[in-house]
Design a protein around this motif. Structure first.
Motif, PDB file in Angstrom:
ATOM      1  N   GLN A  97      49.290  72.533 -64.108  1.00  0.00           N
ATOM      2  CA  GLN A  97      47.997  73.264 -64.587  1.00  0.00           C
ATOM      3  C   GLN A  97      48.304  74.578 -64.017  1.00  0.00           C
ATOM      4  O   GLN A  97      47.945  75.762 -64.459  1.00  0.00           O
ATOM      5  CB  GLN A  97      46.756  72.766 -64.600  1.00  0.00           C
TER       6      GLN A  97
ATOM      7  N   LYS B  31      33.215  57.248 -70.716  1.00  0.00           N
ATOM      8  CA  LYS B  31      34.052  58.017 -69.571  1.00  0.00           C
ATOM      9  C   LYS B  31      35.293  58.629 -70.176  1.00  0.00           C
ATOM     10  O   LYS B  31      36.065  59.555 -69.588  1.00  0.00           O
ATOM     11  CB  LYS B  31      34.249  56.875 -68.579  1.00  0.00           C
ATOM     12  N   VAL B  32      35.822  58.012 -71.243  1.00  0.00           N
ATOM     13  CA  VAL B  32      37.275  58.732 -71.806  1.00  0.00           C
ATOM     14  C   VAL B  32      36.997  59.644 -72.759  1.00  0.00           C
ATOM     15  O   VAL B  32      37.755  60.490 -72.964  1.00  0.00           O
ATOM     16  CB  VAL B  32      38.173  57.612 -72.333  1.00  0.00           C
ATOM     17  N   THR B  33      35.651  59.786 -73.267  1.00  0.00           N
ATOM     18  CA  THR B  33      35.454  60.865 -74.286  1.00  0.00           C
ATOM     19  C   THR B  33      34.835  61.868 -73.421  1.00  0.00           C
ATOM     20  O   THR B  33      34.722  63.208 -73.947  1.00  0.00           O
ATOM     21  CB  THR B  33      34.472  60.353 -75.342  1.00  0.00           C
TER      22      THR B  33
ATOM     23  N   SER C  69      40.703  69.901 -66.773  1.00  0.00           N
ATOM     24  CA  SER C  69      41.796  70.471 -67.349  1.00  0.00           C
ATOM     25  C   SER C  69      41.410  70.425 -68.829  1.00  0.00           C
ATOM     26  O   SER C  69      40.623  69.552 -69.494  1.00  0.00           O
ATOM     27  CB  SER C  69      42.873  69.409 -67.262  1.00  0.00           C
ATOM     28  N   VAL C  95      38.182  68.165 -73.844  1.00  0.00           N
ATOM     29  CA  VAL C  95      38.261  66.596 -74.073  1.00  0.00           C
ATOM     30  C   VAL C  95      37.534  66.343 -75.425  1.00  0.00           C
ATOM     31  O   VAL C  95      37.742  65.331 -76.153  1.00  0.00           O
ATOM     32  CB  VAL C  95      38.127  65.857 -72.836  1.00  0.00           C
ATOM     33  N   GLN C 108      43.040  57.807 -75.066  1.00  0.00           N
ATOM     34  CA  GLN C 108      41.726  57.258 -74.790  1.00  0.00           C
ATOM     35  C   GLN C 108      41.623  55.764 -74.695  1.00  0.00           C
ATOM     36  O   GLN C 108      41.379  55.013 -73.658  1.00  0.00           O
ATOM     37  CB  GLN C 108      40.707  57.822 -75.461  1.00  0.00           C
ATOM     38  N   ILE C 123      38.853  61.185 -65.284  1.00  0.00           N
ATOM     39  CA  ILE C 123      39.427  60.689 -66.466  1.00  0.00           C
ATOM     40  C   ILE C 123      39.459  61.810 -67.594  1.00  0.00           C
ATOM     41  O   ILE C 123      40.622  61.824 -68.398  1.00  0.00           O
ATOM     42  CB  ILE C 123      38.664  59.444 -66.994  1.00  0.00           C
ATOM     43  N   PRO C 124      38.398  62.267 -67.901  1.00  0.00           N
ATOM     44  CA  PRO C 124      38.521  63.406 -69.042  1.00  0.00           C
ATOM     45  C   PRO C 124      39.713  64.284 -68.684  1.00  0.00           C
ATOM     46  O   PRO C 124      40.426  64.564 -69.768  1.00  0.00           O
ATOM     47  CB  PRO C 124      37.232  64.142 -69.043  1.00  0.00           C
ATOM     48  N   ILE C 127      42.918  62.698 -69.486  1.00  0.00           N
ATOM     49  CA  ILE C 127      43.024  62.374 -70.907  1.00  0.00           C
ATOM     50  C   ILE C 127      43.872  63.458 -71.564  1.00  0.00           C
ATOM     51  O   ILE C 127      45.103  63.438 -72.297  1.00  0.00           O
ATOM     52  CB  ILE C 127      41.855  62.170 -71.462  1.00  0.00           C
ATOM     53  N   THR C 129      45.505  65.901 -70.002  1.00  0.00           N
ATOM     54  CA  THR C 129      46.523  66.164 -69.230  1.00  0.00           C
ATOM     55  C   THR C 129      47.897  65.108 -69.884  1.00  0.00           C
ATOM     56  O   THR C 129      48.898  65.593 -69.942  1.00  0.00           O
ATOM     57  CB  THR C 129      46.656  65.779 -67.762  1.00  0.00           C
ATOM     58  N   ILE C 149      51.050  64.364 -63.932  1.00  0.00           N
ATOM     59  CA  ILE C 149      49.771  64.366 -63.689  1.00  0.00           C
ATOM     60  C   ILE C 149      49.429  64.368 -62.320  1.00  0.00           C
ATOM     61  O   ILE C 149      48.396  64.016 -61.826  1.00  0.00           O
ATOM     62  CB  ILE C 149      49.288  62.599 -64.070  1.00  0.00           C
ATOM     63  N   ASN C 152      46.161  66.162 -61.074  1.00  0.00           N
ATOM     64  CA  ASN C 152      45.061  65.260 -61.452  1.00  0.00           C
ATOM     65  C   ASN C 152      44.625  64.260 -60.442  1.00  0.00           C
ATOM     66  O   ASN C 152      45.358  63.221 -60.555  1.00  0.00           O
ATOM     67  CB  ASN C 152      45.165  64.930 -62.816  1.00  0.00           C
TER      68      ASN C 152
END
Lengths: 280, 769, 181
Positions: A97, B31-33, C69, C95, C108, C123-124, C127, C129, C149, C152
């Protein structure tokens, strides 16, 4: 308007002429951190993102010219052939990044003693191009451009517009030590250029002085010892080169490492990097 | 209410996502969204931003504080200092020795002096800068050894606790004696989600506090005392927690943000920056440790002597419990008939230290495992053999005189760890990225040497020394609008990432045979669940949920008995059981669906779960102070570039005693994650403190492992159900971080021949010695 | 209380830091107005505190952790290092903008299936990345994944389950190139 978003160089220079206190923003990886950590309170920002001309590079037989807002990622992926040592150094900068955002002009402008591209640029005798609306363009050798830790010769109304690197043939290697396998500030760093065009070895050393350093005595001695036809060098001369580079270092002790380790490490890196450039 | 001592549970076969399955996290999808609300994501209409003014000095007298300029700034709603605290002026986890705001002296860099609330975070920052504090700087007391006898820097004195332990014949000697001095630096928990919370004033003059924390009730009680409010007027709700690892056990901004909300009568949010977070929570105690081990020629341990000095920093936090752990387990997971150990936790002007994963045992284990390797060398014995020879077994006595009544598969975890294949040998054409130094391109294979090391650990589970850290859970079973049974679980257990929310659902599904299980927010509207620490929530809150489920089941059986005419009194379980969503008669023909039984109304039960009582340690450090123990062994393999001192940890192989895997996938993740923290402590993680000042309060300079630093982990779990534990399960969180650190260092020693008495191992420790 | 469904938060009341700017950002395909924002605000701050999009997380404010990110014009960046006022006329994707009509993306879903989520704070960012990696490099080896990664940071998982999730998506996409999201 507290932010200017010029689309060409002239526009940017005009703003800087009017508001010399303005903060110049390129990749943001240093400037934004300074804002977040309360080291900088921007009153006016000149953002360079829209100036396409600054993101270009030109390759001529004699010179490689890199626009100031070329990112580390561009160097890593697009310039690996023309500037292998610089590409190696760029790959050690931060994270993907950060490499997508950070620019070579930013690395120059910040002028950190740990700046990852600076040892290579110094070893290559690079010149920094500074441009202002009032005085046009001037070129400074890197050693003159960097005047101290995080200090440069850039005037407030000037922009770093490019860096020009004389091209030489021959192998190069850049090596950097950090206490982690990724995303580290350099503890010691070297760029070794085995310049077969001029038959000299050059080294730039980072994080072992107030700015990037050359080790001219070491360079001269080892250049004498190399068999330039075969590109071989006696092991003793390589060892001596490493020791001489360590001698030339001016490291300090801080929270990232000790002066003693930095001196030791830069010598080891110098010898190893040279060895990697030569035929076994 | 009763403690569960049966070690068994009523199982309902066939329910989906019950115990022993890889049930999915209920909070996984948000958490993933990105929709999951962490405490830093909270927002309220008309919300102000709070910010803390902290001392730049490690030790100073406060001469004056002038807040007038800050108060006069537009957009600044409040500026508070010590006189604005209406209640108790101090707080603390175990001893209330830390001022809400420093008023006369500051005892560490980062100590809170004032807080402000403003309309925008930038305004809050400027207001903080506008507060003028005149300090008279004094020389900080930073040497923990010197602090023991130095003039006190706090009215409560400089020694938080001196704990002597004498066991067996303290004059015994062995034929072979090895001695060593070891040191551990200050590790940070470095959770990703910085401290944050939102306080909203309520109409009754109290406050609603939404907070990421590890223990709601202990926070609430401290906040209420400082605010001079009855506990019930401080209503705390757990907000999403971005990791904890011990750092959220102490109060950080809870009192400050509540004070600001009450003063301004507006919602106030506080959010620490990363730099502030380093100053705003306790760290792992740095330690200086001396050990002398005695053994017979055949390797049998005779005696352990040790002196352990832990630097607790400026305030007590949990130092007294941390030093107890260090002392109690200074012998490691071995039979040691005789011991004399002195542990000191002391006060200095360094940053305060308290709970972090492993809690005192991490320090001791680094020392005793280095000693075991030293002993093996002195004896000419294989280090694994030496450990196996002395490994604790059930029925053995600990240094505290306590007999292990539960499982102790020490031999099994060691054998499992060393049974794993070693990582593959280097191959031609390998990427230099994989070598020590990584993308820095510092090494070639010829510069690198490989080494392997082993370490073993013991960790107590739950709180010790007589503390009744019970948990409370409520379970309500009712019909949803479509007439299907649905259970709702209420427990104040702080979900910090470990997966209790998943486990609570699994337990309830299995116990009640319902698939739909909702979780209420963890809050203080129900009794305490105790802290999410000490590997205790699966046992304690898992046990509470199970007890509540059993109570609900009991009520279902009661209804079944009425409906069926099967007359039963106590012990309904002998007459009924759950099967596929029905209650069925054990020796008869009656069967009725849970849904039908619920038609007459919901059933709700609340239960407390207590572990068996423990005792305080006596004046010789003897007593049944602990509830249960878990064991782990780690074998680490490293590549080292000795000339540059750079290390790449290739693999950590582990065997771990877990009792029973209630969610096997979650166990794998816990073990990998904790090993990462152990690896970090071994080779990179340290808060650098010089003259009491933190030199690296950022993620640029406090380094935690990246994906390129993390070794591959191969693991075997040993499942021997623990008697007395709900479901037979032991907590899995802490052991992986305890012995992974000494295993990695042992591997570096093996590769380099260096002594390496200190962690983290720095490049110069390898390259320049 | 926290309400992230609201399209936009009211600007904080009158008092503002002195140097402000009004501008518009394009976030997840929608034009979003940012009135009277202090010039020093990062894109991360504006998304989280002004636009009600908290998916990008703030853990270090210095580009070291990757929790924030996102994509700017298709390039993976740390939004803490992007000046919001300079992100006008860029295509910002967070995200929150990855999924399609409320469905989880393959990445996801794989994170959930592999057990890669613990506290979830990182985690977001991860995801985003991982999407970036697998969209650019369909068949990365493990070292490439680890390097991709490496910016992250995750403190809970030790990365093992995350690497597993990436591998699972990679294999699924290679097996069924049409099915990827």
């Amino acid at each position: 308007m507290p932010i200017s978003r010029p689309t060409d160089l002239a526009g940017a220079l005009e703003v800087l002429a009017e508001v010399p206190t303005a903060d110049v923003l390129a990749g943001g990886t240093d400037a934004m951190v300074e804002i977040s950590f309360d080291h900088r309170r921007p009153e006016h920002v000149v953002a360079l993102r829209r100036i396409d001309a600054l993101r270009e590079h030109r390759v001529s037989p004699a010179v490689l010219e890199l626009g100031a807002t070329i990112t580390y990622m561009q160097i890593e992926t697009e310039l690996a052939e023309h500037a292998p040592g610089l590409a190696m150094a760029s790959r050690t900068v931060g994270s993907p990044q950060i490499r997508n955002a950070g620019t070579i002009g930013g690395n120059l402008g910040t002028a950190s003693p740990a700046g990852d591209t600076l040892p290579w640029l110094l070893a290559m005798d690079a010149e920094v191009e500074l441009t202002s609306a009032a005085r046009g363009t001037r070129h400074l050798p890197l050693a003159a451009f960097i005047t101290g830790p995080k200090r440069t010769a850039r005037e407030a109304d000037e922009l770093i517009t490019s860096v020009r690197v004389p091209r030489v043939e021959g192998p190069q290697h850049t090596a950097k030590i950090g206490p982690r396998n990724a995303m580290v500030i350099s503890v010691a760093c070297v760029a070794v250029i085995v310049d077969t065009t001029n038959r000299v070895v050059r080294i730039g050393m980072g994080s072992v002085g107030p700015g990037p350093l050359r080790a001219t005595d070491a360079e001269a001695a080892v250049s004498e010892a190399i068999d330039w036809e075969a590109l071989r060098c006696p092991e003793a001369a390589i060892g001596a080169f490493g020791r001489a580079c360590a001698e030339a270092a001016r490291p300090i002790t801080d929270h990232r490492s000790t002066a003693e380790y930095r001196r030791h490490a830069v010598g080891v890196l110098a010898a190893r990097s040279l060895r990697r450039c030569l035929n076994a | 209410m009763s403690a569960d001592t049966t070690g068994t549970t009523t199982r309902t076969p066939g329910v989906r996502d019950g115990l022993d399955t890889d049930a999915a996290r209920p909070d996984g999808t948000p958490k993933v969204t990105g929709a999951f609300a962490f405490s830093s994501d909270l927002y309220a209409q008309q919300m102000l931003w709070g910010r803390t003014l902290r001392s730049p000095h490690a030790a100073a007298r406060i001469v004056s504080i002038d807040t007038s300029a800050a108060e006069a700034m537009p957009g600044v709603a409040a500026v508070l200092t010590a006189p604005d605290v209406p209640g108790k002026a101090t707080y603390g986890l175990e001893h209330a020795d830390q001022p809400v705001f420093a008023s006369d002296v500051v005892r560490y860099q980062g100590e809170a002096v004032a807080v402000v609330a403003a309309e925008h975070p930038e305004l809050a920052l400027r207001a903080v800068r506008a507060i003028e504090v005149v300090y008279a700087v004094t020389a900080p007391l930073t040497d923990p050894e010197a602090a023991i006898d130095a003039p006190p820097i706090h009215p409560d004195g400089n020694v938080f606790r001196h704990l002597p332990l004498r066991h067996g014949d303290i004059h015994a000697t062995g034929e072979v004696v090895v001695e060593g001095t070891y040191e551990m630096g200050m590790q940070d928990q470095a959770f990703l989600g910085p401290e944050s919370g939102l306080a909203i004033p309520s109409e009754d003059g109290g406050v609603e506090l939404y907070m990421s924390t590890q223990w709601l009730h202990v926070d609430r009680d401290q906040v209420a005392a400082c605010l001079a409010l009855p506990a019930e007027q401080v209503r705390m709700t757990l907000a999403g927690v971005g990791g904890a690892f011990g750092a959220r056990e102490d109060v950080s901004l809870q009192v400050h943000v509540s004070l600001l909300a009450l003063r301004t009568n507006r919602p106030v949010k506080m959010l620490y920056s990363r730099e502030e977070s380093f100053h705003g929570h306790v760290h792992r105690h740095p330690a200086k440790m001396w050990f002398r081990h005695h053994a017979d020629r055949d390797g049998t341990l005779v005696k352990v002597e040790a002196r352990l000095v832990l630097d607790g920093g400026a305030y007590a936090s949990s130092s007294t419990a941390v030093i107890a752990n260090a002392v109690c387990f200074a012998g490691g997971p071995y039979r040691v008939p005789n011991a004399e150990i002195h542990g000191y936790a002391v006060r200095t002007n360094n940053p305060p230290c308290g709970a972090m994963r492993g809690f005192g045992v991490v320090q001791a284990c680094f020392g005793h495992e280095a000693q075991m390797d030293r002993l093996a060398e002195a004896l000419g014995m294989d280090p694994v053999e030496l450990r196996l020879h002395n490994a604790l077994r059930p029925g053995d006595e600990l240094l505290t005189g306590q007999v292990i009544t539960g499982t102790a598969p020490v031999r099994e975890v060691i054998e499992a760890a060393v049974a794993h294949d070693l990582p593959p040998l280097p191959v031609d054409g390998e990427s230099v990225m994989a070598l020590p130094g990584g993308a820095g391109l510092t090494a070639e294979r010829r510069d690198v040497r490989r080494g392997t090391g082993i370490a073993v650990s013991i960790k107590n589970l739950m709180f010790s020394e007589g503390f009744d850290d019970y948990s409370t859970a409520g379970v309500k079973l009712e019909l949803d609008p479509r007439g299907r049974p649905i259970a709702t679980v209420h427990c104040a257990c702080a979900e910090v990432g470990q997966g209790f929310v998943t486990l609570a659902q699994q337990i309830t599904r299995t116990a009640l045979g319902v698939e739909q299980v909702l979780l209420r927010n963890a809050d203080t509207q129900i009794g305490s669940a105790g802290s999410t620490s000490a590997s205790r929530q699966t046992w304690m809150s898992g046990g509470a949920v199970q007890l509540a489920c059993e109570a609900v089941q009991e009520r279902l059986f009661e209804r079944a008995s009425v409906r069926s005419g099967v007359a039963v009194e106590a012990g309904r379980r002998r007459h009924f059981r759950m099967r596929d969503g029905e209650v069925v008669e054990v020796d008869g023909t009656f069967a009725m669906s849970v849904a039908e039984l619920l038609a007459e109304g919901p059933i709700e039960e609340i239960r407390e779960h207590h572990h068996p009582a423990t005792e305080p340690l006596d004046e010789d450090g003897q007593g049944n102070a602990h509830v249960s123990f878990a064991f782990a062994a780690h074998r680490a393999t490293v590549d080292v570039d000795p000339e540059l001192g750079l290390v790449k940890v290739l693999q950590v192989a582990t065997g771990q005693d877990i009792g029973r895997a209630l969610n096997p996938r979650a166990v794998v993740g816990q073990i990998e994650g904790w090993i990462a923290q152990g690896v970090g402590l071994a080779v990179m993680e340290e808060i650098l403190v010089q003259d009491g000042l933190i030199k690296n309060p950022s993620f640029t300079d406090y380094l935690i492992p990246t994906a390129l630093d993390m070794p591959s982990v191969v693991q075997t779990v040993i499942e021997q159900p623990e008697p007395g534990a709900p479901f037979g399960a032991k907590g899995v969180g802490e052991p992986p971080t305890i012995s992974s650190t000494p295993a990695v260092v042992a591997a570096i020693r093996a590769a380099t021949g260096r002594e390496l008495p200190r962690v983290p191992v720095r490049p110069q420790d390898i390259a320049l010695t | 209380m926290s309400d992230h469904s609201s399209p936009s938060r009211p600007p904080p009341s009158a008092a503002q830091p002195s140097v402000t700017e009004t501008y518009e950002l394009s976030v997840n395909g929608r034009a979003r107005s940012v009135p009277d924002a202090w010039i020093g605000e990062s894109l991360l701050y504006v998304l989280r505190e002004r636009l009600g999009l908290p998916g990008a997380k703030n853990a270090c404010e210095q580009g070291e952790c990757g929790s924030c990110s996102l994509y700017v014009d298709g390039v993976l960046l740390n939004s803490c290092c992007v000046l919001a006022a300079d992100a006008v006329d860029a295509d910002i994707r967070t995200v929150e903008g990855l999924g399609d009509g409320g469905h989880l993306t393959d990445v996801q879903q794989a994170f959930l299936d592999a057990g890669a989520v613990q506290c979830g704070f990182c985690i977001p960012g991860l995801i985003v990345t991982v999407h970036d990696l697998l969209d650019r490099v369909p068949d990365p080896d493990e070292l490439q994944v680890r390097e991709a990664i490496s910016g992250n940071l995750c403190r809970c998982t030790g990365y093992g389950r995350i690497l597993q999730a990436v591998e699972d998506v990679k294999l699924a996409r290679l097996a069924d190139p049409e099915g990827s999201s």
